[in-house]
Scaffold this motif. Structure first.
Motif, short mmCIF file in Angstrom:
data_model
loop_
_atom_site.label_atom_id
_atom_site.label_comp_id
_atom_site.label_asym_id
_atom_site.label_seq_id
_atom_site.Cartn_x
_atom_site.Cartn_y
_atom_site.Cartn_z
N VAL A 145 68.54 107.07 51.62
CA VAL A 145 69.47 107.46 52.81
C VAL A 145 69.81 106.36 53.39
O VAL A 145 71.14 105.72 53.64
CB VAL A 145 68.90 108.69 53.59
CG1 VAL A 145 69.94 109.10 54.88
CG2 VAL A 145 68.65 109.68 52.66
N GLN A 146 68.76 105.49 53.90
CA GLN A 146 69.31 104.32 54.98
C GLN A 146 70.05 103.29 54.17
O GLN A 146 71.17 102.68 54.47
CB GLN A 146 68.10 103.77 55.49
CG GLN A 146 67.40 104.46 56.63
CD GLN A 146 66.56 104.08 57.32
OE1 GLN A 146 65.83 103.10 56.95
NE2 GLN A 146 66.39 104.53 58.69
N LEU A 147 69.68 102.92 52.91
CA LEU A 147 70.41 102.18 52.12
C LEU A 147 71.74 102.63 51.93
O LEU A 147 72.69 101.67 52.03
CB LEU A 147 69.59 101.90 50.86
CG LEU A 147 70.16 100.50 49.70
CD1 LEU A 147 70.17 99.48 50.52
CD2 LEU A 147 69.36 100.79 48.50
N VAL A 156 77.54 103.98 62.96
CA VAL A 156 76.22 103.51 62.46
C VAL A 156 75.63 102.24 63.00
O VAL A 156 74.47 102.12 63.09
CB VAL A 156 76.76 103.47 60.96
CG1 VAL A 156 75.62 103.09 59.95
CG2 VAL A 156 77.39 104.73 60.59
N LEU A 201 73.44 104.66 53.61
CA LEU A 201 74.43 104.60 54.83
C LEU A 201 74.75 103.12 55.10
O LEU A 201 75.69 102.90 55.35
CB LEU A 201 73.65 105.18 55.86
CG LEU A 201 73.56 106.73 56.21
CD1 LEU A 201 72.58 107.38 57.03
CD2 LEU A 201 74.93 107.24 56.14
N ALA A 202 73.81 102.01 55.09
CA ALA A 202 73.97 100.68 55.49
C ALA A 202 74.96 100.37 54.61
O ALA A 202 75.85 99.43 55.23
CB ALA A 202 72.72 100.00 55.43
N THR A 231 69.57 95.69 54.78
CA THR A 231 70.37 96.20 53.82
C THR A 231 69.50 97.77 54.06
O THR A 231 70.14 98.90 53.67
CB THR A 231 70.13 95.99 52.34
OG1 THR A 231 68.71 96.00 52.35
CG2 THR A 231 70.79 94.54 52.20
N ARG A 232 68.49 97.93 55.01
CA ARG A 232 67.75 99.22 55.17
C ARG A 232 67.38 99.59 53.75
O ARG A 232 67.66 100.74 53.59
CB ARG A 232 68.70 100.35 55.70
CG ARG A 232 69.43 99.88 56.93
CD ARG A 232 68.23 99.65 58.06
NE ARG A 232 68.48 99.23 59.35
CZ ARG A 232 69.02 100.27 60.28
NH1 ARG A 232 68.50 101.40 60.06
NH2 ARG A 232 69.26 99.81 61.38
N GLU A 234 62.35 94.49 52.93
CA GLU A 234 62.67 95.82 53.13
C GLU A 234 62.25 96.98 51.99
O GLU A 234 62.05 97.98 52.37
CB GLU A 234 64.05 96.02 53.43
CG GLU A 234 64.72 95.32 54.70
CD GLU A 234 65.90 95.51 55.04
OE1 GLU A 234 66.51 95.84 56.27
OE2 GLU A 234 66.79 95.52 54.27
N GLU A 273 76.04 106.92 49.60
CA GLU A 273 76.97 105.96 49.79
C GLU A 273 78.22 106.86 49.52
O GLU A 273 79.35 106.90 50.49
CB GLU A 273 76.88 104.65 49.20
CG GLU A 273 77.98 103.90 49.63
CD GLU A 273 78.10 102.30 49.06
OE1 GLU A 273 76.89 101.95 48.29
OE2 GLU A 273 78.84 101.56 49.14
N SER A 317 64.48 103.05 52.64
CA SER A 317 65.05 104.45 51.86
C SER A 317 66.09 104.71 51.36
O SER A 317 67.09 103.87 51.76
CB SER A 317 64.60 105.48 53.09
OG SER A 317 65.85 105.71 53.65
N SER A 347 70.77 106.12 46.41
CA SER A 347 71.67 105.43 47.39
C SER A 347 73.21 105.56 47.43
O SER A 347 73.90 105.61 48.36
CB SER A 347 70.90 104.14 47.83
OG SER A 347 71.37 103.13 46.72
#
Lengths: 851, 232
Positions: free
Chosen positions: A475-477, A460, A479-480, A469-470, B123, A777, A473, A773
């Motif tokens: 999904v990104q948040l 990742v 995953l991050a 923290t992305r 962000e 996660e 979105s 998110s």
């Protein structure tokens, strides 16, 4: 100050404890702790009660097959003193003597197997007789009166006689008084090939047939309390010689017992896993509970309470929870047992009186209480004791204590937990191998996890800059967040996969166990054995069943022979502990065939082809080959009658012993045994309506012996159904325990997540972003956990199947796909559900709570 | 030309249900009145100090004005939009675009570095330059050397500087500050206040601040004094 301390000594700690508990029970941690303890006790009580009950059924069914609790078999009579000693110990005794003899009825004569029985025979199980041949039989508690004889129904047409006729055995005349339909200790040994007749032991001497050198089989029957029987066995063992055979519950058990044994092992395994999971949930929630109490503790310390007093206050809460969980759990266990056992009781109506509440083995319930004590002492209490180390300064500053004392308490938590896990596992299994397997699995899982977490973080992180923290979105948040909270993620994957692994283990072993049983006893499994079929009757028997549309399992020739030499050495010398290998002490049933029986599998060597048939070859059953240390190419010598034959081991094969078909240790090519006189054996399935035809069959083929095992098979099948439902119940308990682990683990990070969610909302994040998110996660963590779990579970199941159940193992690739997906979805949803509150409560209130 | 009101609140009241029998000001239906009859009007670029004793309802009023909670009665308008008529997501969107916060207890995420904490709101609004923008603001608050440090590695004053950088990074129209110096010593508090007012000036932000420090309140253009939940 001194006065204050003294007055505080008088504070009723119990009252404070109760008052606090009343308030604290609203907290999720205590609820998890309570329910986990409840599940442990309920599971253990249920498993232990059912285990005892199954054991009783095994002993009961074994006793029926032995006609006693123990048997001593001997070719000679034993000294009188042995029986007297047994009786002086309060053990009931009886004896039987079996031998072959000719029976005369006028001009007719017939070779029969005579069984002379003493008073009190049978000590267990029942004899069944009837007034007329081939009419319904009834149980009797009598034995033939002196001067009378009971005979097998087949003898009536063979000797052309009726009840009341006078027949003679040796020098003694007997009046045929009843038809002998069934005896409990007939066994599966096919030793009683000749039709059975039964006389009173008191008439034995008058027959004059028992002479020195006669082939006799004495059976001494013992029945009594378990401890007395053990004492007798200890007393007898040094006196027994190689020709004596002590038959206990284990040796005397029918095939049904091994199914029950597996069920019991399985229940124990399932039970211990459920408790282990509940223990994990308890440990986590107790730690969380203690952490939440830190400020209360600090405050109470500033008010003058001593650390030890505080430990008492909170330990009392744990004690109280343990007591309530213990009581309710026991109740649930007993209710579950009564439901499960009453259905098992139907199978053995004679045991029904054992199923009332009086006869619930209350000693079994002790294990449940012992469990809750261990769980609470080793998992729940150590974090509570750690509260001693909370500095009163915490009232003023939220600081974590990290001094030597605090570290020592952390050590206590780990040591406590480890002792708890080992003692629980040993308590249930009594088997260090199983404990070792599970602990090894845990170490393996932890190592796998470490590898995985490093891998995931690398993947990742390499995916493009780890900064931020992305939060753009969900999904990104999500995953991050997995990467950002890397140690929390690792911790979560560790425990989720532990829970899932245990669940997968129990599911996989259940599936293969049930599959195993069902494949052994499919509907229509043969339920009657026909033995002693003469060679000239083979085609008639085949035609008979063809006409009735009944399929036989094939007619196999049977020649009796003794294995005497292995590679030219006397067999008993060639084999270490040779005298203990039963197959060397008796004649074996040998057969020949050109085709490998369908449920046999060659594990070494090759089956012979009809075209290249060699006369001097043999195929040996694998467990016997192992006992005898045979390898391919070994030369075996058999004595059949007065002739010897020498053969070479060409293959080793496994045999499905429980499939109710004729099975053989030794199979020869057709050419090897064709010159020896043989009889044939087969088995058939007869439905209840077809069973009437048996009388007709007996009349047509009076010399053929019929072994009816349909009732036994019915019992086995009913037990399988009942045990399966009990196993499902255990599965649900494990599932509940696993769910508690998931909730407890998510709960630990809940405060942080609420705060984070509230802050994100304050900063303008939409609720969708926050909750989804969380879903991503936890979903990712669930996916990883599922994958790690199935890899580990397969390894553990392989170990269990091969070491514990002696069953074969195959991979379950379909589960490799759906377990990770399912766990991802479920754990993701759990995270989603538990964190949803953050979007319904004003962010201000959460930020204030966390101030 | 008359400057439009950036924040307008009319007849604000807040009640919370309470079962606490010791509450002094309980109404008949057992609810606790925290605020009543508050009117506020703030123009663009103005600064307002909300002052009062502990428990007077200052922070509750700030929460209502910022849309973190909803009033029991009355209405709050931010940039002419009625907060009560919006759902939570709409309010979140409004906050993301126009509002910044500074809290007494800093409210930094412990698992994020200083830089990541400042990047967070950028962000959330999808700013592609989040990292460089956040870096710039941290430099402005004097923390360019501490970008990778986590909150537990920073002093109280430094944590509040990160919070200020985070608040200004999104260039909000309105900045809400709840006792921004409450957890700091006097000297550090003074530095933080200077930084806050300087940024407020250069960024043309409207400032609403809760404080019980009169000297700090006097730096603001308007003062709203609250006692017992009422405007005095």
């Amino acid at each position: 100050m001194t006065e204050r301390v003294i007055s505080l000594k008088n504070v009723k700690l119990f009252k404070i404890s109760a008052k606090l508990l009343k308030k604290e029970f609203r907290q999720r941690e205590l609820k998890i702790l309570f329910f986990a303890a409840l599940i442990s006790v309920a599971t253990v009580s249920l498993v232990s009660l059912l285990g005892d009950h199954l054991q009783r059924l095994i002993v009961h069914s074994s006793s029926q097959f032995l006609a006693a609790d123990r048997q001593l078999n001997s070719p000679r009579s034993i000294p009188d003193g042995w029986l007297k000693t047994a009786e002086s110990m309060g053990i009931e005794t009886a004896q039987t003597l079996s031998f072959a003899s000719m029976l005369f009825a006028g001009e007719q004569m017939q070779l029969v197997s005579v069984k002379a029985v003493s008073d009190r025979y049978p000590l267990k199980g029942t004899l069944e007789t009837s007034e007329k041949p081939f009419s319904p039989s009834v149980a009797t508690h009598e034995i033939p009166a002196p001067g009378t004889i009971w005979i097998n129904p087949r003898l009536f047409p063979l000797l052309s006689i009726d009840v009341g006729a006078v027949i003679s055995v040796g020098d003694k005349d007997f009046v045929v008084s009843r038809v002998l339909s069934r005896e409990p200790d007939v066994g599966f040994g096919f030793s009683a090939l000749a039709p059975r007749v039964m006389i009173n032991l008191a008439d034995l001497n008058a027959t004059g047939v028992v002479q020195p050198g006669s082939r006799l089989s004495w059976r001494y029957l013992f029945s009594g309390g378990e401890s007395e029987l053990k004492a007798l066995e200890l007393w007898l063992q040094p006196k027994l010689s190689g020709s004596h055979q002590w038959v206990g519950v284990k040796e005397g058990r029918p095939a049904i017992a091994s199914s029950m044994d597996k069920a019991e092992t399985y229940l124990l395994l399932g039970g211990s896993l459920a408790v282990l999971l509940a223990g994990v949930a308890i440990a986590m929630s107790s730690r969380q509970f203690a952490e939440k109490q830190a400020e209360t503790v600090a405050l109470l310390k500033t008010l003058g309470l001593k650390g030890s007093q505080l430990v008492v206050i909170f330990s009392l809460q744990i004690l109280f929870l343990g007591l309530v969980a213990g009581a309710l759990g026991t109740l649930l266990g007993v209710v579950g047992f009564m439901m499960g056992a009453s259905s098992l009781g139907v199978i053995f109506p004679e045991l029904n009186n054992a199923l009332t509440l009086h006869n619930v083995e209350f000693s079994s319930l002790f294990v449940g209480w012992l469990t809750v004590a261990i769980v609470m002492l080793t998992f729940a209490l150590p974090p509570i004791i750690k509260l001693k180390a909370v500095p009163p300064m915490r009232v003023l500053r939220k600081e974590q204590s990290n001094d030597a004392a605090s570290r020592a308490y952390n050590g206590l938590i780990w040591v406590g937990g480890s002792i708890g896990i080992c003692s629980l596992l040993y308590l249930y299994s009594g088997d260090w191998t199983l404990v070792l397997i599970l602990l090894m699995a845990f170490v393996l899982l932890s190592s796998l996890l470490l590898l995985f977490s490093v891998l995931v973080i690398n993947i990742v992180a390499k995916g493009g800059g780890l900064v931020g923290t992305r939060a753009g979105s969900f999904v990104q948040l999500g995953l991050a967040s997995v990467v950002r909270r890397r140690w929390q993620s690792v911790f979560q994957v560790l425990f989720f996969s532990l829970a899932l692994m245990l669940l997968a283990i129990i599911y996989l072993t259940r599936t293969s166990l049930l599959g195993d049983w069902q494949s052994q006893l499919p509907t229509g499994a043969p339920n009657h054995f026909l033995i002693n079929i003469a060679e000239e009757q083979v085609s008639d028997v085949n035609t008979y069943f063809d006409r009735k549309n009944v399929e036989t399992s094939g007619l196999y020739p049977m020649v009796r022979g003794r294995l005497t030499h292995i590679n030219s050495m006397p067999a008993k010398m060639a084999v270490s502990k040779g005298s203990n290998v039963n197959a060397l002490n008796r004649e074996l049933n040998l057969t020949w065939t050109d085709n490998l029986p369908s449920d046999n599998t060659i594990v070494k060597g090759e089956w012979w082809h009809a075209a290249e048939q060699e006369k001097n070859r043999v195929s040996v059953e694998s467990t016997l080959a192992e006992k005898l240390g045979l390898i391919l190419g070994d030369q075996l010598s058999f004595t059949i009658g007065d002739q010897k034959i020498e053969v070479e081991v060409q293959s080793i094969r496994t045999v499905a012993w429980e499939n109710m078909r004729p099975n053989f240790y030794m199979i020869f090519p057709k050419g090897a045994l064709i010159n020896f006189s043989s009889s044939y054996i087969t088995s058939v399935y007869l439905s209840p309506s077809q069973k009437v035809a048996l009388n007709d069959f007996s009349r047509s083929f009076p010399t053929v012996t019929i072994l009816e095992i349909d009732q036994l098979i019915d019992k086995i099948q009913t037990i399988i159904v009942q045990v399966s439902s009990v196993i499902s119940l255990i599965m649900y308990l494990i599932l509940a325990a696993a769910a508690l682990v998931v909730i407890a683990l998510i709960n630990i990070s809940m405060g942080e997540r609420y705060r984070e969610g509230a802050l994100l909302r304050t900063l303008g994040a939409k609720s969708k972003l926050i909750v989804w998110s969380q879903f991503v996660e936890f979903g990712v963590i669930g996916l990883l956990s599922g994958f790690v779990a199935i890899v580990s579970a397969e390894l553990v199941v392989w170990a269990i199947q091969s070491k514990l159940f002696n069953a074969s193992f195959s991979w379950h690739f379909e589960i490799w796909l759906w377990l990770p997906i399912l766990s991802g979805l479920l754990i993701g949803s759990a995270g989603f559900y538990l964190v949803r509150r953050v979007t319904t409560v004003p962010p201000l209130s959460i930020l204030r709570q966390n101030d | 030309m008359v400057e439009p009101f950036v924040i307008k609140a009319q007849n604000l009241s807040k009640r919370v249900s309470s079962v606490d029998r010791t509450a002094v000001r309980t109404t008949e239906n057992n609810s606790l009145q925290i605020l009543s009859g508050i009117d506020v009007e703030i123009k663009k670029g103005d600064s307002l100090a909300i002052v009062g004793r502990s428990g007077s309802g200052k922070t509750t009023l700030l929460g209502l004005l910022a849309g973190l909670d909803l009033p029991s009665e009355g209405a709050v308008y931010i940039l002419d939009r009625n907060l009560s008529a919006m759902d939570e997501d709409e309010r979140a969107e409004l906050r993301a675009k126009h509002i910044g916060f500074i809290f007494q207890s800093f409210q930094l995420l412990p698992s994020l570095s200083a830089l990541e904490n400042v990047m967070l709101p950028l962000e959330l609004r999808g700013d592609k330059q989040a990292q460089s923008e956040a870096g710039k603001f941290l430099e402005r608050v004097g923390l360019s050397e501490r970008l990778d440090h986590h909150p537990h590695q920073l002093s109280g004053g430094e944590q509040q500087r990160v919070a200020i950088a985070r608040a200004f990074a999104c260039k909000p129209s309105i900045l809400f500050a709840d006792e921004p110096t409450g957890n700091l010593d006097r000297e550090t508090g003074q530095q933080i206040i200077e930084l806050l007012f300087e940024l407020n000036r250069t960024e043309h932000t409207t400032l609403v601040m809760v404080t019980h420090d009169d000297s700090l309140a006097k730096k603001c253009k308007h003062i709203l004094r609250i006692d017992g939940g009422r405007q005095v």
